[in-house]
Design an enzyme around this catalytic site. Structure first.
Site, PDB file in Angstrom:
ATOM      1  N   ARG A  72     -90.077 112.238  36.468  1.00  0.00           N
ATOM      2  CA  ARG A  72     -91.025 111.185  36.833  1.00  0.00           C
ATOM      3  C   ARG A  72     -90.943 110.823  38.309  1.00  0.00           C
ATOM      4  O   ARG A  72     -91.903 110.321  38.883  1.00  0.00           O
ATOM      5  CB  ARG A  72     -90.857 109.964  35.929  1.00  0.00           C
ATOM      6  CG  ARG A  72     -91.321 110.261  34.497  1.00  0.00           C
ATOM      7  CD  ARG A  72     -90.992 109.172  33.569  1.00  0.00           C
ATOM      8  NE  ARG A  72     -89.538 109.025  33.516  1.00  0.00           N
ATOM      9  CZ  ARG A  72     -88.891 108.312  32.627  1.00  0.00           C
ATOM     10  NH1 ARG A  72     -89.548 107.640  31.724  1.00  0.00           N
ATOM     11  NH2 ARG A  72     -87.586 108.238  32.642  1.00  0.00           N
ATOM     12  N   GLU A 109     -74.802 109.478  31.233  1.00  0.00           N
ATOM     13  CA  GLU A 109     -74.233 108.587  30.228  1.00  0.00           C
ATOM     14  C   GLU A 109     -73.882 109.363  28.964  1.00  0.00           C
ATOM     15  O   GLU A 109     -72.995 108.985  28.216  1.00  0.00           O
ATOM     16  CB  GLU A 109     -75.233 107.483  29.832  1.00  0.00           C
ATOM     17  CG  GLU A 109     -75.745 106.634  30.972  1.00  0.00           C
ATOM     18  CD  GLU A 109     -76.990 107.201  31.635  1.00  0.00           C
ATOM     19  OE1 GLU A 109     -78.073 106.618  31.469  1.00  0.00           O
ATOM     20  OE2 GLU A 109     -76.885 108.237  32.329  1.00  0.00           O
TER      21      GLU A 109
END
Length: 184
Positions: A72, A109
């Site tokens: 994005r 993560e």
């Protein structure tokens, strides 16, 4: 969700009410326990997308080129580059480029990833402004900035639409100036 201090004026702040209303929460994505902030509706709305693009372009300063981080960040970065009057260079995930200047593997993560800088696109000494959609833990942004530093570029700053402030990503990027439009 709040507006960050990088918003320039009251008129821009009013325009961001629309942007804030379009960011949606998606629970348990991409894995259980994760709250994903989806900016896709912002990109699909012409007025909101123009607001984001204009605000981020105002932060580019003296950069020679905007660098967008997959995926994005490409969309936002390309629009920002047009408004700012610069070119755009994509930093891609591994295996997507025919010629690679360098690569950097980093922790996410929930795993690891590798980013690559295309060869012959960022000149040594070039002033760059990095654009991405969301700043979370800072791993992706730090890897992108490290790739650019390895190429001899001067990273003037990082601009993102949304910062997940509790995850501390901004701290991993010091001393690079970090500009965020929205913060949660």
């Amino acid at each position: 969700m709040s507006l960050h201090g990088d918003i320039r004026d009251a008129e821009a702040e009013r325009s961001f009410d629309r942007v804030v209303g379009l960011v949606r929460d998606v629970t348990d994505y991409p894995s259980p326990g994760i709250l994903f902030r989806d900016i896709t509706p912002v990109l699909a709305d012409a007025e909101a997308f123009a607001t984001v693009t204009t605000e981020l372009a105002s932060l580019v300063g003296e950069a020679d080129v905007v660098v967008g981080v997959e995926a994005r960040g490409f969309l936002i970065g390309a629009a920002v580059a047009i408004v700012a009057g610069t070119g755009i260079v994509p930093i891609r995930k591994a295996g997507k480029l025919p010629r690679v200047a360098s690569s950097r593997t980093y922790d996410l993560e929930y795993g690891t990833a590798t980013l690559e800088l295309p060869a012959d696109t960022v000149a040594r000494g070039a002033r760059v402004f990095v654009v991405d959609d969301v700043l979370a833990t800072g791993g992706t942004a730090a890897a992108a900035c490290a790739l650019l530093a390895d190429a001899g570029a001067d990273v003037l700053g990082l601009g993102v639409l949304l910062e997940l402030a509790a995850l501390g990503g901004r701290d991993r990027l010091a001393p690079i100036p970090v500009h965020t439009l929205l913060s949660v």
